[in-house]
Design an enzyme around this catalytic site. Structure first.
Site, PDB file in Angstrom:
ATOM      1  CG  HIS A  28      -2.161  -9.751  13.241  1.00 19.14           C
ATOM      2  ND1 HIS A  28      -3.485  -9.958  13.604  1.00 19.14           N
ATOM      3  CD2 HIS A  28      -2.009 -10.340  12.026  1.00 19.14           C
ATOM      4  CE1 HIS A  28      -4.088 -10.644  12.633  1.00 19.14           C
ATOM      5  NE2 HIS A  28      -3.233 -10.885  11.669  1.00 19.14           N
ATOM      6  CE  LYS A  73      -6.052  -7.250  -0.635  1.00 21.91           C
ATOM      7  NZ  LYS A  73      -5.342  -6.911   0.595  1.00 21.91           N
ATOM      8  CD  GLU A  90      -3.118  -0.665   2.273  1.00 22.15           C
ATOM      9  OE1 GLU A  90      -4.074  -1.457   2.309  1.00 22.15           O
ATOM     10  OE2 GLU A  90      -2.959   0.232   3.124  1.00 22.15           O
ATOM     11  N   PRO A 130      -1.595  -3.182  10.183  1.00 18.01           N
ATOM     12  CG  PRO A 130      -1.448  -5.106   8.873  1.00 18.01           C
ATOM     13  CD  PRO A 130      -0.935  -4.488  10.143  1.00 18.01           C
TER      14      PRO A 130
END
Length: 487
Positions: free
Chosen positions: A410, A486, A213, A384
């Protein structure tokens, strides 16, 4: 993801923690503790993951409690977000389910001296070029091909092996958890099948929830810590989420096959065969640890090569070298790993095997394993979220050592299975919805975007709020995505 939901006991400890008492099931050696709050509790009860927290409490040698973070959801054996520590001196075991299939899946964040105003006019070109140059998708091979001897060097030496090839800098290694290498890795413990799967996959993103990203620093919560990391409001950064690819998956698969009969052999009674394990000091335990460490080293090399490729794309699009763009690594941290660490447990210093499965190390200020640059602020923690909302940078806090073996959440954690997310997205164009939010997304398939749509995840802001209030990690900066690639 568990369909029926959880109907067992959940006792409130405080506003950020709930207990599953060890009296819940005969055979639990310790309590289960889940870090969550009232907002996230309803979602939690719809999932079978708390049952997995109770099951992990059966593991021999488990210390203090079977733990779970607020991004908890159903996983293989352990829940995602599960944490446990076992003491080899008390018959402690190692369990591949406590690491996961994607060994050393993790996240790295690179900063730059570019700001949103500099990048906005070039954003589509940048995302298209990243999508062209960075290999994405299941089973995809990349541009780096390592022959047998070279591959074994990556598995042994981790990121350091790439410094010699000018694919990593000493600063990159310095700003990677464990300097990008776990000692004691043995490529000989990795099967030929795993080596074959990994040979051409170092420097590839993969599929599922893995991403690269382009992000903008949206809000600074701690000016001092942000300054030490070189982060400023509106600064453009790159976040990379990937792991050990087919090699790590195969190492886990091989280990589960090897350990299928180990519990019976060593007289270990388990409520779920997915918790297959072996005593740390057994031949089976040692074999898995050596292979797992090798896969972890491969994953660090993978993320390093992904960052190297991203740097090259930025240099091409903006006409300056990555060094001129000051694209330095802030930090790389893993969230699927087992590590032998020293912790204080019930007033005693002990060396224990900390399994973190969908959970991030969060060591506090002053810890010797933190890079010197960050020792005063605590270890950077990179969380993230989803591709439509936000990601976070935190720092570890003393509470993590007192409560969770130096661990925090996480990510956002799934709120929908992949199947449910695809069904929910039927008739919608997720790429168009994201573009309306100012995010340009490219993926190998529309189905891939549907599986990973923002609604498939819990709100990462709420998850981060829990670990912040619980004193496990402290908010530094919030990032919003503007470009996503992605698999």
């Amino acid at each position: 993801m568990g369909k029926e939901g959880y109907h067992g006991p959940l006792e409130k400890v405080d506003e950020c923690c709930w207990r599953i008492p060890k009296s819940y099931k005969q055979g639990m050696r310790v309590d289960g503790l889940i870090f969550t709050d009232e907002r996230l509790l309803e979602q939690l009860k719809k999932d079978q993951a708390p049952e997995q927290v109770a099951n992990v409490a059966f593991l021999p040698g488990i210390q203090h409690a079977s733990l779970a973070m607020p991004d908890i959801h159903w996983g293989y054996g352990f829940c995602i977000g599960g944490v446990c520590a076992t003491d080899p001196k008390e018959g402690g075991v190692i369990s591949p389910g406590g690491v996961g299939y994607d060994i050393n899946c993790g996240v790295r964040l690179a900063r730059s001296n570019l700001f949103y105003r500099d990048v906005k006019p070039h954003l589509r070109t940048l995302v298209e070029e990243l999508f062209r140059q960075v290999p994405t998708g299941a089973g995809k091979s990349g541009r780096y091909h390592f022959r047998d001897k070279e591959l074994r060097q990556l598995l042994t030496d981790g990121s350091q092996a790439l410094v010699e090839r000018d694919l990593a800098s000493p600063s990159d290694v310095e700003h990677t958890e464990a300097h990008g290498v776990l000692a004691g890795a043995d490529p000989g413990a990795v099967s030929d099948r795993a080596l074959t799967r990994g040979a051409n996959q170092c420097g590839t993103l993969g599929s599922g929830n893995h991403f690269l990203e382009v992000q903008v620093v949206d809000h600074i919560f701690d000016e001092g810590a942000a300054s030490v990391m070189g982060l400023e409001k509106d600064m453009v950064c790159v976040m990379i989420h990937s792991g050990s690819r087919g090699l790590g998956y195969q190492v886990c698969d091989d280990a589960l096959a090897m350990l299928r009969k180990a519990p019976e052999k060593y007289g270990i009674d388990l409520p779920d065969r997915q918790l297959a394990c072996a005593p740390v000091d057994s031949p089976e335990g040692q074999h898995y640890i050596a292979a797992m460490r090798a896969a972890a080293n491969f994953a660090w090399c993978n993320r390093q090569l992904l960052m190297h490729q991203a740097r090259e794309v930025f240099a091409k699009v903006f006409g300056r070298s990555w060094e001129e763009l000051q694209m330095s690594l802030v930090y790389d941290v893993c969230h699927n790993i087992a590590k032998f660490e020293e912790h204080e447990i019930d007033g005693q210093r002990k060396r224990v095997w900390v399994h973190r499965k969908g959970a991030t190390r969060a060591f506090p200020p002053g810890h010797p394993e933190i890079p010197a640059q960050y020792r005063k602020i605590g270890q950077p923690v990179i969380i993230p979220g989803d591709m439509g909302r936000a990601s976070w940078v935190l720092v570890g806090q003393p509470g993590s050592m007192q409560k969770t073996f130096g661990t925090t959440c996480h990510g956002a954690g799934r709120a929908m299975s992949r199947t449910a997310a695809v069904k929910d997205a039927a008739g919608r164009r997720i790429d168009k919805e994201l573009e309306a939010r100012g995010v340009i997304a490219r993926a190998q398939s529309l189905r891939g975007l549907a599986e990973e749509q923002p609604r498939a995840y819990k709100n990462v802001d709420e998850v981060v709020d829990v670990v912040h209030r619980a004193g496990l990690s402290h908010k530094v900066a919030r990032m919003r995505p503007i470009g996503v690639i992605k698999g």
